[in-house]
Design an enzyme around this catalytic site. Sequence first.
Site, PDB file in Angstrom:
ATOM      1  N   GLY A  39      21.968 -21.268  -4.158  1.00 39.56           N
ATOM      2  CA  GLY A  39      21.089 -22.428  -4.086  1.00 39.56           C
ATOM      3  C   GLY A  39      21.172 -23.154  -5.414  1.00 39.56           C
ATOM      4  O   GLY A  39      21.129 -22.522  -6.480  1.00 39.56           O
ATOM      5  N   LYS A  40      21.318 -24.468  -5.370  1.00 37.06           N
ATOM      6  CA  LYS A  40      21.503 -25.215  -6.614  1.00 37.06           C
ATOM      7  C   LYS A  40      20.362 -25.008  -7.597  1.00 37.06           C
ATOM      8  O   LYS A  40      20.578 -24.894  -8.803  1.00 37.06           O
ATOM      9  CB  LYS A  40      21.703 -26.702  -6.313  1.00 37.06           C
ATOM     10  N   ASN A  43      20.597 -21.410  -8.942  1.00 36.75           N
ATOM     11  CA  ASN A  43      21.785 -21.316  -9.789  1.00 36.75           C
ATOM     12  C   ASN A  43      21.537 -21.935 -11.161  1.00 36.75           C
ATOM     13  O   ASN A  43      21.878 -21.349 -12.199  1.00 36.75           O
ATOM     14  CB  ASN A  43      22.968 -22.034  -9.135  1.00 36.75           C
ATOM     15  N   ASN A 182      28.801 -35.780 -10.398  1.00 34.48           N
ATOM     16  CA  ASN A 182      30.236 -35.906 -10.564  1.00 34.48           C
ATOM     17  C   ASN A 182      30.599 -37.336 -10.144  1.00 34.48           C
ATOM     18  O   ASN A 182      29.724 -38.143  -9.829  1.00 34.48           O
ATOM     19  CB  ASN A 182      31.004 -34.841  -9.771  1.00 34.48           C
ATOM     20  N   GLY A 213      35.535 -32.563 -13.284  1.00 38.64           N
ATOM     21  CA  GLY A 213      36.450 -31.459 -13.009  1.00 38.64           C
ATOM     22  C   GLY A 213      37.118 -30.915 -14.258  1.00 38.64           C
ATOM     23  O   GLY A 213      36.488 -30.774 -15.310  1.00 38.64           O
ATOM     24  N   ASP A 244      26.563 -26.344 -11.297  1.00 36.19           N
ATOM     25  CA  ASP A 244      25.218 -25.818 -11.542  1.00 36.19           C
ATOM     26  C   ASP A 244      25.124 -25.200 -12.933  1.00 36.19           C
ATOM     27  O   ASP A 244      24.106 -25.337 -13.620  1.00 36.19           O
ATOM     28  CB  ASP A 244      24.857 -24.778 -10.481  1.00 36.19           C
ATOM     29  N   ASN A 266      29.863 -28.069 -20.887  1.00 36.64           N
ATOM     30  CA  ASN A 266      31.231 -28.129 -20.394  1.00 36.64           C
ATOM     31  C   ASN A 266      31.921 -26.773 -20.549  1.00 36.64           C
ATOM     32  O   ASN A 266      32.625 -26.305 -19.645  1.00 36.64           O
ATOM     33  CB  ASN A 266      31.996 -29.198 -21.176  1.00 36.64           C
TER      34      ASN A 266
END
Length: 296
Positions: A39-40, A43, A182, A213, A244, A266
């Site tokens: 679950g976002k 997470n 994103n 990405g 997440d 990142n």
Amino acid sequence: MARVVVVGSINMDMVVATETFPRLGETLFGTRFSTFPGGKGANQAVAAARLGAEVTMIGCVGNDAFGAQMKTTLQREGIDTRWISTGEEATGIACITLTGGDNAIVVVPGANHELSATDIDRAEAAIADADVVLAQLEVPLATVLHAGKLARRHGKPFFLNPAPAVALSDELIALTTLLTPNEHELATALQTPEAYWSEVLQRMPGRIAMTHGKDGAYYSTADGELVHQAGFSVDAVDTTGAGDTFNGALAAFWHLGTAEAVRRANAAGALSVTRAGAQGGMPTLAELEQFLQAQA
């Protein structure tokens, strides 16, 4: 230690690994089946907690085995679960198919869609005490909006990860201190052409941090300068939960300033794809520090 309140979803992830994604109507043999807490919302809470933040979770689970298991898992991560309510629906689940490091996901929200403004109000003291309030879109939009209003009332930064992507109202955008999409989510959330993402970041100076990405992340400074935080090279095992991890880390390190928070987020996101499971791959603070030292 940053104090982070996460308003969001709590799911059990059921993961199937295959050699290739099935086509419509096709039955394939898988190579592995596993269950992972996900679950976002959960997470992002776990990601922030492992990186040293003091985390409170606001969410809703079902009165079932998955719900009990998820609360126990969060508690083991040191997360305050007092404001996780129990709904009438079953605990949310996500069915994830993995192949070649990529994933396809189907989510059944269940109890997550019962999270209400009343639940947010019950946890107002936690929001008032937070350094960052972080939300996503796997719970009702009206609930997310209410959380944004409470954060604004108490002068707290409100971070919104607009996933799954939907068009956002002007009111919700105005309440959002930092949007963390994103490239695709940015276009959908703000109803702008996907190719024009850099112009969008510059038109909203200091208010968007966009993941891209393997390329890393982009954000704009308060004066509209576009900044690229380069990605970190790793061997990907499972990309589930990378975004997440980025969001949880961003909230945990926000007090260090935008540039350092994005750099660390990142790196944490990159580290997370080197192990299986959305939460299973999330690094600890010590692991992140060791990784960053090796990159220097």
